[in-house]
Enzyme design. Structure first.
Site, PDB file in Angstrom:
ATOM      1  N   HIS A 165      79.699   7.568  46.842  1.00 19.56           N
ATOM      2  CA  HIS A 165      80.281   8.903  47.019  1.00 19.56           C
ATOM      3  C   HIS A 165      81.790   8.949  46.798  1.00 19.56           C
ATOM      4  O   HIS A 165      82.316   9.987  46.401  1.00 19.56           O
ATOM      5  CB  HIS A 165      79.931   9.460  48.401  1.00 19.56           C
ATOM      6  CG  HIS A 165      78.511   9.949  48.505  1.00 19.56           C
ATOM      7  ND1 HIS A 165      77.416   9.136  48.262  1.00 19.56           N
ATOM      8  CD2 HIS A 165      77.993  11.167  48.818  1.00 19.56           C
ATOM      9  CE1 HIS A 165      76.308   9.838  48.427  1.00 19.56           C
ATOM     10  NE2 HIS A 165      76.628  11.075  48.761  1.00 19.56           N
ATOM     11  N   LYS A 188      67.618   8.508  57.055  1.00 20.91           N
ATOM     12  CA  LYS A 188      68.807   9.295  57.402  1.00 20.91           C
ATOM     13  C   LYS A 188      68.837   9.606  58.895  1.00 20.91           C
ATOM     14  O   LYS A 188      69.893   9.507  59.543  1.00 20.91           O
ATOM     15  CB  LYS A 188      68.834  10.591  56.584  1.00 20.91           C
ATOM     16  CG  LYS A 188      70.012  11.474  56.956  1.00 20.91           C
ATOM     17  CD  LYS A 188      70.934  11.768  55.844  1.00 20.91           C
ATOM     18  CE  LYS A 188      72.205  12.424  56.341  1.00 20.91           C
ATOM     19  NZ  LYS A 188      72.789  13.335  55.408  1.00 20.91           N
ATOM     20  N   HIS A 213      82.660  11.630  44.344  1.00 20.20           N
ATOM     21  CA  HIS A 213      83.457  12.822  44.678  1.00 20.20           C
ATOM     22  C   HIS A 213      84.647  12.949  43.724  1.00 20.20           C
ATOM     23  O   HIS A 213      85.018  14.068  43.324  1.00 20.20           O
ATOM     24  CB  HIS A 213      83.952  12.747  46.125  1.00 20.20           C
ATOM     25  CG  HIS A 213      82.863  13.001  47.138  1.00 20.20           C
ATOM     26  ND1 HIS A 213      83.026  12.769  48.478  1.00 20.20           N
ATOM     27  CD2 HIS A 213      81.599  13.470  46.998  1.00 20.20           C
ATOM     28  CE1 HIS A 213      81.904  13.089  49.127  1.00 20.20           C
ATOM     29  NE2 HIS A 213      81.029  13.511  48.240  1.00 20.20           N
ATOM     30  N   HIS A 250      76.198  16.942  42.050  1.00 22.72           N
ATOM     31  CA  HIS A 250      76.578  15.924  43.036  1.00 22.72           C
ATOM     32  C   HIS A 250      75.772  14.629  42.837  1.00 22.72           C
ATOM     33  O   HIS A 250      76.332  13.525  42.817  1.00 22.72           O
ATOM     34  CB  HIS A 250      76.370  16.491  44.444  1.00 22.72           C
ATOM     35  CG  HIS A 250      76.603  15.493  45.529  1.00 22.72           C
ATOM     36  ND1 HIS A 250      77.835  14.925  45.778  1.00 22.72           N
ATOM     37  CD2 HIS A 250      75.739  14.935  46.442  1.00 22.72           C
ATOM     38  CE1 HIS A 250      77.734  14.075  46.785  1.00 22.72           C
ATOM     39  NE2 HIS A 250      76.478  14.063  47.207  1.00 22.72           N
ATOM     40  N   GLU A 304      80.161   9.660  62.349  1.00 24.11           N
ATOM     41  CA  GLU A 304      80.800   8.690  61.465  1.00 24.11           C
ATOM     42  C   GLU A 304      81.921   7.933  62.194  1.00 24.11           C
ATOM     43  O   GLU A 304      83.044   7.802  61.702  1.00 24.11           O
ATOM     44  CB  GLU A 304      81.387   9.411  60.237  1.00 24.11           C
ATOM     45  CG  GLU A 304      80.852   8.852  58.941  1.00 24.11           C
ATOM     46  CD  GLU A 304      81.103   9.744  57.747  1.00 24.11           C
ATOM     47  OE1 GLU A 304      80.161  10.013  57.015  1.00 24.11           O
ATOM     48  OE2 GLU A 304      82.259  10.162  57.559  1.00 24.11           O
ATOM     49  N   GLU A 344      70.114  10.381  45.489  1.00 24.00           N
ATOM     50  CA  GLU A 344      70.276  10.125  46.923  1.00 24.00           C
ATOM     51  C   GLU A 344      69.099   9.301  47.459  1.00 24.00           C
ATOM     52  O   GLU A 344      69.267   8.489  48.367  1.00 24.00           O
ATOM     53  CB  GLU A 344      70.407  11.438  47.705  1.00 24.00           C
ATOM     54  CG  GLU A 344      71.638  12.281  47.364  1.00 24.00           C
ATOM     55  CD  GLU A 344      72.953  11.745  47.954  1.00 24.00           C
ATOM     56  OE1 GLU A 344      72.964  10.663  48.565  1.00 24.00           O
ATOM     57  OE2 GLU A 344      73.986  12.438  47.789  1.00 24.00           O
ATOM     58  N   ARG A 349      82.525  31.195  67.460  1.00 20.15           N
ATOM     59  CA  ARG A 349      82.647  29.838  68.032  1.00 20.15           C
ATOM     60  C   ARG A 349      81.321  29.081  68.090  1.00 20.15           C
ATOM     61  O   ARG A 349      81.172  28.120  68.838  1.00 20.15           O
ATOM     62  CB  ARG A 349      83.292  29.880  69.420  1.00 20.15           C
ATOM     63  CG  ARG A 349      84.668  30.508  69.399  1.00 20.15           C
ATOM     64  CD  ARG A 349      85.494  30.091  70.589  1.00 20.15           C
ATOM     65  NE  ARG A 349      86.818  30.672  70.494  1.00 20.15           N
ATOM     66  CZ  ARG A 349      87.166  31.815  71.066  1.00 20.15           C
ATOM     67  NH1 ARG A 349      86.298  32.491  71.779  1.00 20.15           N
ATOM     68  NH2 ARG A 349      88.384  32.277  70.922  1.00 20.15           N
ATOM     69  N   ASN A 363      77.455   6.881  52.402  1.00 23.97           N
ATOM     70  CA  ASN A 363      78.422   7.296  51.374  1.00 23.97           C
ATOM     71  C   ASN A 363      78.448   6.372  50.162  1.00 23.97           C
ATOM     72  O   ASN A 363      79.361   6.468  49.334  1.00 23.97           O
ATOM     73  CB  ASN A 363      79.816   7.340  51.994  1.00 23.97           C
ATOM     74  CG  ASN A 363      80.290   8.751  52.216  1.00 23.97           C
ATOM     75  OD1 ASN A 363      81.318   9.144  51.712  1.00 23.97           O
ATOM     76  ND2 ASN A 363      79.515   9.524  52.959  1.00 23.97           N
ATOM     77  N   ARG A 381      77.209   5.427  59.685  1.00 24.81           N
ATOM     78  CA  ARG A 381      76.947   6.600  58.845  1.00 24.81           C
ATOM     79  C   ARG A 381      77.732   6.532  57.534  1.00 24.81           C
ATOM     80  O   ARG A 381      77.302   7.076  56.515  1.00 24.81           O
ATOM     81  CB  ARG A 381      77.255   7.895  59.615  1.00 24.81           C
ATOM     82  CG  ARG A 381      76.821   9.118  58.837  1.00 24.81           C
ATOM     83  CD  ARG A 381      76.725  10.366  59.667  1.00 24.81           C
ATOM     84  NE  ARG A 381      76.294  11.460  58.816  1.00 24.81           N
ATOM     85  CZ  ARG A 381      75.919  12.652  59.224  1.00 24.81           C
ATOM     86  NH1 ARG A 381      75.908  12.922  60.509  1.00 24.81           N
ATOM     87  NH2 ARG A 381      75.546  13.587  58.369  1.00 24.81           N
ATOM     88  N   LYS A 407      76.212  17.586  58.778  1.00 24.29           N
ATOM     89  CA  LYS A 407      77.496  17.674  58.063  1.00 24.29           C
ATOM     90  C   LYS A 407      77.540  19.016  57.355  1.00 24.29           C
ATOM     91  O   LYS A 407      76.656  19.338  56.554  1.00 24.29           O
ATOM     92  CB  LYS A 407      77.617  16.560  57.020  1.00 24.29           C
ATOM     93  CG  LYS A 407      78.154  15.271  57.563  1.00 24.29           C
ATOM     94  CD  LYS A 407      78.514  14.328  56.435  1.00 24.29           C
ATOM     95  CE  LYS A 407      79.046  13.023  56.956  1.00 24.29           C
ATOM     96  NZ  LYS A 407      79.274  12.049  55.869  1.00 24.29           N
TER      97      LYS A 407
HETATM   98  N1  GLY Z   1      75.464  12.591  53.013  1.00 23.18           N
HETATM   99  C1  GLY Z   1      76.062  11.628  53.863  1.00 23.18           C
HETATM  100  C2  GLY Z   1      75.944  11.938  55.314  1.00 23.18           C
HETATM  101  O1  GLY Z   1      75.304  12.896  55.692  1.00 23.18           O
HETATM  102  O2  GLY Z   1      76.496  11.223  56.115  1.00 23.18           O
END
Ligand code: GLY
Length: 360
Positions: free
Chosen positions: A246, A224, A250, A263, A234, A182, A118, A243, A239, A140
């Protein structure tokens, strides 16, 4: 070494950026002295840096496990290898995991830390440009599913990020370029001056200029960290701006099969698709679109979607994006260089033309 902080109240943590950090015992020690430590790395990174980190941590109760490298391995079975290793070695809740590697190792280790008994603490020690500028920061964590990228995961912050920029000297050209995608994204979505700085300095960065690399990792982490502090989970739209490129990217990664395109490569082509849609909507000039394309190309990145992906296939994958609300696709679209918005107010025909690769 330079330090910055991700400000999240009780879950705040430092990011250390600089040279020779893997050898600095005092950076790691505060997180290692209360129990067991388990380094999680992969079979590409282990021969390069595992021994060095083990020597730095000599004397602590240390374990190491080595996973197979690559995005194609970011799935349940690899995650289970971490759990099995921890359980077989009877490692308990007083264990700290150390993710030594790129984004895949970071995401797997972070997710394992979020779930194991946990929740146990972990450190991010990123060794690729992409992981240093993006994936190691912000908590993330995830694994991929055959139906979608990063679909199973958790927000779970590390105790610290230790980014030793010397590790970038062993990064291959393709992965280095993928990380630059990025970096360019930050300029495109948030900082026009940084975008201009990248246009000026891209050649020197590709030549691995030490000072510039430290600057680029630091500035990217700074952007960031600010975004994550403002919108950790998010929840308020800020946040989601990270993206940019992305949703298209993706779809490329899943559509081609994980690991086929890196990526960062998929994000580069995805940013061009998002920008093409913005041009069609009148939110970006054709000149700004060409500037982005030139910078990405100079960074060694693709600027067009792979031909193998049909518009139908794109739509099928994009419809599962985490930004979809009430069945409506929401996209991060640039509004000039240095600014972006999350919106569903784009024209369906303009999106269809973009997915079909029609010229502007
Ligand atoms: N890579 C996007 C984020 O961490 O929100």
């Amino acid at each position: 070494m330079k330090t910055l902080s991700v400000d999240l109240g009780a879950r705040s943590y430092p990011i250390y950026v600089g040279s020779a950090l893997l050898g600095q015992r005092d950076l790691f020690a505060p997180f290692c002295e209360h129990g067991q430590v388990c380094i999680v790395t992969d079979d590409l990174v282990a021969p390069l840096y595992l021994d060095r980190l083990q020597r730095t941590l000599a004397g602590f109760k240390l374990h190491s496990t080595i996973l197979p490298n690559g995005e194609q391995n970011k799935h349940w079975q690899t995650l289970d290898r971490i759990f099995s290793f921890l359980l077989k070695n009877e490692l308990g809740r007083d264990t700290t995991l150390i993710a030594l590697g790129g984004g895949v190792v970071g995401d797997l280790t972070g997710f394992a830390a979020a779930c194991y008994q946990r929740g146990i603490p972990y450190l991010q020690v990123p060794t690729t440009l992409l992981a240093q500028v993006d994936s190691s920061v912000g908590g993330k964590t995830a694994i991929n599913h055959r139906y979608g990228k990063n679909m199973i995961g958790a927000f779970y912050q590390p105790q610290a990020v230790i980014a030793d920029t010397d590790t970038l000297t062993t990064l291959d050209t393709r992965n280095f370029s993928a990380g630059l995608a990025e970096v360019i994204k930050y300029g495109m979505m948030a900082d026009a001056d940084f975008f201009l700085w990248l246009e000026t300095n891209i050649q020197a960065l590709l030549a691995h200029d030490r000072e510039l690399l430290n600057q680029v990792v630091y500035r990217s982490c700074e952007i960031k960290a600010q975004v994550v502090a403002a919108d950790e989970r998010e929840a308020n739209g800020q946040r989601e701006l990270l993206n940019l490129g992305h949703t298209f990217g993706h779809a490329i990664e899943v559509g081609l099969g994980y690991g086929e395109w890196l990526h960062g490569e998929a994000v580069a082509a995805g940013m061009m698709m998002a920008s093409a849609l913005s041009v069609r909507m009148g939110w970006l000039t054709a000149a700004e679109y060409r500037r982005l394309g030139r910078l990405l190309e100079r960074a060694g990145l693709p600027v067009k979607a792979p031909q193998a992906l049909t518009p139908e296939s794109f739509m099928q994958h994009m419809q599962r994006d985490k930004k979809v609300r009430n069945g409506r696709l929401r996209l991060v679209l640039p509004h000039g260089i240095g600014n972006a918005e999350v919106t569903d107010a784009f024209d369906a025909a303009a999106l269809a033309d973009t997915l079909a690769g029609k010229p502007l």
